[in-house]
Enzyme design. Structure first.
Site, PDB file in Angstrom:
ATOM      1  CB  CYS A 118      -1.006  -0.102   1.229  1.00 35.95           C
ATOM      2  SG  CYS A 118      -1.777  -1.502   1.226  1.00 35.95           S
ATOM      3  CG  HIS A 239      -3.357   3.285   2.540  1.00 35.13           C
ATOM      4  ND1 HIS A 239      -3.843   2.937   1.187  1.00 35.13           N
ATOM      5  CD2 HIS A 239      -3.167   2.145   3.311  1.00 35.13           C
ATOM      6  CE1 HIS A 239      -4.143   1.766   1.218  1.00 35.13           C
ATOM      7  NE2 HIS A 239      -3.725   1.169   2.520  1.00 35.13           N
ATOM      8  CG  ASN A 269      -6.759  -0.857   1.499  1.00 34.23           C
ATOM      9  OD1 ASN A 269      -6.081  -0.565   0.869  1.00 34.23           O
ATOM     10  ND2 ASN A 269      -6.190  -1.323   3.016  1.00 34.23           N
TER      11      ASN A 269
END
Ligand code: UT7
Length: 312
Positions: A118, A239, A269
């Site tokens: 990520c 994020h 996500n």
């Protein structure tokens, strides 16, 4: 290294999210969960599913969006970096597939993927900055793209409610008047609290604690390195993993939640794609000015983490 200072300008940004929407209500029919649990514990209401499109398809569509917005000549691009942990194939890279799909056949282009989970997009920006700085490359297409649905166990309620598919892209050129700062790290994790084999496996609470800690420390470190105070930051783009992680960072840093750009309710996500999608939406939605400073901050498997400040 950790800390790094460089320069580039963002010439354009773009994103692509697939049309198919998987809502919390849909997930209620698939696993033992509720809309109320998912919304209150994560902030996610729905996510997008690629439904047959590949990571390179999504990456190409996001890149086209960025090229079109700036009416940019695609033949100027000489560097393509894709951050992803869900490539179409083990080889060739998604970046080479994007090159082919965009029809970029000029000799001298370098195209490759990186995997920093990520945090991948922030890592890729740092690599692109160094390569532009060298003077050997003039125009970088940097992409975060994922089809996470293909490594999702839709019987595992601990993970399947969290993730979605998407892609974001930026075009960068060297510009000495626009400063970029990085604070990037990794911390090899032998316990594997977050990993992907056939499917994503995660110890949620442990990742949650790690994420809350490193968002704060990454931003504090970056601000100290750049002699920045919070008043200088136009927006923070974190994020998008869990709204509660973002809220806890806001509290720990004493920066109002309104200063954080949030779109997790729409996409969940999307790993390496989450920051570039949010950056593009933020630039579309909000009035910004040249010289505004934007802070990006990410964390993920590895464990990897880091923050970056950009000058618009
Ligand atoms: O981008 C990479 C980084 N990933 C992340 O940042 C994720 C970080 N972690 C998190 O966001 C959170 O830990 C989760 C959202 C994954 C989980 O939230 P939590 O508040 O930490 O819940 P938990 O794992 O402690 O579970 C609490 C309860 C458990 O039930 P019991 O043992 O208390 O009876 C779980 O089994 O919630 C249960 N649970 C669910 N219930 C309904 C776990 N998943 C679900 C679900 N629906 N989907």
């Amino acid at each position: 290294m950790g800390f790094d200072k460089g320069h580039f300008k963002i010439v354009s940004t773009g994103h692509y999210t697939p049309e198919a929407v998987l809502t919390n209500r849909d997930l209620e029919k698939m696993v033992d969960t509720t809309d109320e649990w998912i919304t209150s514990r994560t902030g996610i209401r729905e996510r997008r599913i690629a439904n047959g499109k590949t990571t390179s398809d999504l990456a190409t569509l996001a890149s086209r969006n960025a090229l079109e917005k700036a009416n940019y000549d695609k033949n100027d691009i000489d560097l393509i970096i894709v951050a992803t942990f869900t490539p179409d194939l083990k080889s060739p890279s998604v970046a080479c597939m994007v090159q082919a799909k965009l029809g970029l056949d000029k000799p001298g282009i370098m195209a490759f993927d990186i995997n920093a989970a990520c945090t991948g997009f922030i890592y890729a920006l740092n690599i692109a900055e160094r390569m532009l700085h060298s003077g050997l490359y003039k125009s970088a297409l940097v992409i975060g793209a994922e089809v996470i649905s293909k490594v999702m166990d839709y019987k595992d309620r601990n993970t399947c409610v969290l993730f979605g598919d998407g892609a974001g892209a930026v075009i960068l050129e060297k510009d000495e008047s626009r400063e970029v700062l990085f604070n990037i790290s990794s911390k090899g994790d032998q316990d594997l609290i977050l990993y992907v084999d056939e499917y994503i496996n995660m110890d949620g609470p442990k990742v949650y604690q790690f994420a809350s800690r490193v968002i704060e420390s990454s931003i504090r470190g970056l601000m100290e390195f750049g002699n920045m105070d919070t008043a200088m930051i136009r927006k923070i783009i974190p994020h998008q993993a869990n709204i509660r992680i973002i809220k806890s960072a806001s509290k720990a840093l004493d920066i109002p939640l309104e200063s954080f750009f949030i779109n997790i309710h729409k996409y969940g996500n999307t790993s390496a794609a989450s920051i570039p999608i949010a950056l593009d939406e933020m630039l579309e939605d909000e009035a910004t000015q040249a010289d505004d400073k934007i802070v990006l901050v990410g964390f993920g498997a590895g464990l990897t983490y880091g923050a970056c400040s950009l000058t618009l």
